[in-house]
Design an enzyme around this catalytic site. Structure first.
Site, mmCIF file in Angstrom:
data_model
loop_
_atom_site.group_PDB
_atom_site.id
_atom_site.type_symbol
_atom_site.label_atom_id
_atom_site.label_comp_id
_atom_site.label_asym_id
_atom_site.label_seq_id
_atom_site.Cartn_x
_atom_site.Cartn_y
_atom_site.Cartn_z
ATOM 1 N N LYS A 129 0.741 -1.295 -0.029
ATOM 2 C CA LYS A 129 0.064 -0.058 -0.028
ATOM 3 C C LYS A 129 0.669 1.223 -0.065
ATOM 4 O O LYS A 129 0.376 2.157 -0.712
ATOM 5 C CB LYS A 129 -0.937 0.145 1.291
ATOM 6 C CG LYS A 129 -2.066 -0.860 1.534
ATOM 7 C CD LYS A 129 -2.873 -0.542 2.674
ATOM 8 C CE LYS A 129 -1.945 -1.017 4.024
ATOM 9 N NZ LYS A 129 -1.835 -2.325 4.391
ATOM 10 N N GLU A 153 -3.819 -3.485 -8.038
ATOM 11 C CA GLU A 153 -5.148 -3.889 -7.514
ATOM 12 C C GLU A 153 -4.962 -4.264 -6.109
ATOM 13 O O GLU A 153 -6.254 -3.833 -5.176
ATOM 14 C CB GLU A 153 -5.757 -4.956 -8.413
ATOM 15 C CG GLU A 153 -6.834 -5.469 -8.029
ATOM 16 C CD GLU A 153 -7.870 -4.432 -8.349
ATOM 17 O OE1 GLU A 153 -8.361 -3.563 -7.482
ATOM 18 O OE2 GLU A 153 -8.407 -4.218 -9.547
ATOM 19 N N VAL A 156 -5.847 -2.405 -2.105
ATOM 20 C CA VAL A 156 -7.057 -1.909 -1.453
ATOM 21 C C VAL A 156 -7.928 -3.068 -0.775
ATOM 22 O O VAL A 156 -8.456 -3.092 0.344
ATOM 23 C CB VAL A 156 -7.868 -1.083 -2.437
ATOM 24 C CG1 VAL A 156 -9.184 -0.515 -1.575
ATOM 25 C CG2 VAL A 156 -7.213 0.351 -2.517
ATOM 26 N N GLY A 210 -5.555 -14.898 13.923
ATOM 27 C CA GLY A 210 -4.463 -14.561 12.847
ATOM 28 C C GLY A 210 -5.310 -13.223 12.208
ATOM 29 O O GLY A 210 -4.609 -13.071 10.932
ATOM 30 N N LYS A 228 -5.980 3.139 2.172
ATOM 31 C CA LYS A 228 -6.878 2.577 1.283
ATOM 32 C C LYS A 228 -7.648 3.517 0.849
ATOM 33 O O LYS A 228 -7.888 3.552 -0.366
ATOM 34 C CB LYS A 228 -7.587 1.432 1.707
ATOM 35 C CG LYS A 228 -6.647 -0.070 2.310
ATOM 36 C CD LYS A 228 -7.289 -0.923 2.985
ATOM 37 C CE LYS A 228 -6.200 -2.219 3.060
ATOM 38 N NZ LYS A 228 -6.948 -3.086 3.768
ATOM 39 N N GLY A 325 -5.577 -12.296 2.357
ATOM 40 C CA GLY A 325 -5.415 -13.833 2.087
ATOM 41 C C GLY A 325 -4.326 -14.255 0.971
ATOM 42 O O GLY A 325 -3.800 -13.367 0.314
#
Lengths: 345, 345
Positions: A129, A153, A156, A210, A228, A325
């Protein structure tokens, strides 16, 4: 055949490598795209470069087993120990996948990696970021000057296309407001607090699962969401917003009493990042907002992220999906690569 | 400069014309795109063609006032009374905007308009569902053969990019399931039935508000949603589904008792269109489903539409927005035009 150099081989770099390995044939058949990793350079795990291509399966297996790339098999032409800048400048990679461990406050070393890559005529895709929130204008101009592309991409909402969707599919609209739930950790904590947990209990649980880091400051103080919303504003609404322009208030002051009070009114607290253009003036904030339970953003559950675009022609359009993820963020890099190959936004 | 011929000048055609009029300068400045309407041909309102361009402002005003284009001012070069096929073949338009009144059961005359346009080397953008649901494979092959583009974003969720979003921003994923609320009329009626109205009362109210037509069959029997799920499946999941392959059940059998029973269990009835690929077999349905109130689709309110894409890499991604409207559907044609101009999907 796109030739890739991975700077960084942690969770996200490995996530992309796994996708490239598993989906090689399908990607070629469906989209025509072919990618080959020629170099991996990681501060801790070591660095390998083979102009003919790295064996991804072996690299993944060895890192999994030993934690480093030192035991990656020798072969003719294999070069070891290039640092990140040498990997950008001295390899035959045409595209740099920037997934280093980067200080979010300074954006380094990712910002310098971008500058070096653009000057060398190489595309960059990244999920860090910092560089986009702090230096979007400078870096995008530099990429344009050198005729290369810069994809980000994943910065955010991970693989959920919070940037590409409005740019490709909502073009021509005046987007007057963007609002969203851009931090999954705090959204999860707020849900658990509604279910009766204290702030401290919710935080501990999020850490155990986590979702939150040992130092949760960036999430709970709203700093993550602030970066963001700056990226969304500058890339989608074409503003020149700076991080410090965004009023920022996290969830640390919310009490069980606040939560109960909202519930009694059919409302719900959400940490909302918002940017609005009014008569040419841009206002942005990150703060807990008490929303009606029927509001689309009030209904976003758990670690899911969501973002709404208020468009003058298409109406209010909302996109939701996982905001983090290993595979999801690995995918965000792949979709940037694919669209460089297709010459699409 | 893209030269447009509008076939049909009803709500959607006028909606697009208004956007072109209002946003001409902004569109040029922001995207580089310029469009000029050279012809309008409408079965009832009449037909005008000027190779130098129609004055949109005058055309809109005259139709508003008189209901026809007959009083559109004479000028050198103005040709009247070309029918739709002559307008495709004999004008200098390079792009056909197909917004005729089309029989959804046969897809005509829109299907023949597409064939004629493609054979003449002209792009087509449209919001008519029929041709895409009934003849996607044939028509897309024909467009490819002739090196022209065929845009139909508006056929599924109006200006909400249910097709372009997955095609541009989720490429590379295996999308194993698509499910959605693709009909706003029935979604509104179900909401009102939850609030205590009978089926008949909810229908009458939807008709009074202009959400449902005098003959509501297409909405309440699920036929409208069935067309849309076929379009999603064939274009996004690359299936060869036919309309008759989709098991279809509307909301006409739902009783107040069913609704109450669901509510007592924390659930809610929604008319869900769904297509799923399992071991190479494609299964599709439109039917009322009793969903948990916390399910993202259960939370879609009123006439809003929503669609979820289950992706192997990016996770489950949901898009929601208005599924109808004069400006919204006009915009769906504009975004198709813009992306033909940018040579993007």
């Amino acid at each position: 055949m796109q030739k890739l150099a991975l700077l960084g081989f942690g969770t996200v770099g490995q996530g992309l490598a796994e996708i490239l390995l598993q989906k090689k044939d399908a990607l070629k058949a469906e989209t025509g795209w072919e990618g080959k990793v020629v170099a991996i350079s990681d501060m801790i795990k070591g660095s390998i470069y083979d102009p003919e291509g790295i064996d991804i399966e072996k690299a993944l297996a060895i890192v999994k087993k030993t934690g480093t790339l030192d035991d990656y098999p020798e072969s003719e032409g294999l070069i070891r120990d290039l640092d990140s800048f040498e990997t950008i400048e001295q390899t035959n990679a045409d595209t740099i996948v920037e997934v280093t461990f980067t200080d979010v406050k300074t954006g380094q070393p990712a910002i310098d990696h971008c500058k070096t890559a653009f000057a060398a005529g190489k595309h960059v895709v990244m999920s860090n970021k910092g560089p986009v929130a702090l230096a979007y204008k400078e870096l995008s101009q530099l990429a344009n000057q050198h005729g290369v592309r810069w994809g980000f991409e994943g910065t955010v909402m991970s693989g959920t296309p919070a940037l590409r969707m409005p740019l490709t599919a909502l073009a021509g609209n005046d987007i007057n407001e963007i609002s969203g739930i851009l931090n999954g950790t705090t959204n999860y904590m707020l849900l658990r607090m509604e279910e009766g947990l204290s702030y401290e209990e919710a935080l501990t649980e999020a850490q155990n699962k986590g979702f939150a880091e040992a130092d949760p400051t960036s999430d709970v103080e709203g700093y993550d969401a602030r970066y963001k919303i700056v990226i969304l504003a500058n890339t989608v609404m074409n503003t020149t917003l700076k991080v410090d322009d965004v009023a920022c208030d996290g969830i640390t002051q919310l009490t069980p009493y606040d939560i109960k009070k909202a519930k009694a009114q059919g409302k719900r607290w959400k940490l909302i990042a918002r940017v609005r253009k009014e008569h040419g003036v841009v206002k942005a904030s990150v703060q807990p907002e008490m929303m009606d339970e029927t509001h689309p953003l009030a209904q976003v559950q758990g670690v899911i992220n969501a973002v709404s675009f208020e468009c003058d022609l298409a109406g209010t359009i909302t996109l939701s999906g996982p905001g983090a993820g290993r595979t999801e963020t690995g995918y965000s890099l792949l979709i940037d690569l694919l669209n460089i190959y297709r010459n699409h936004l």
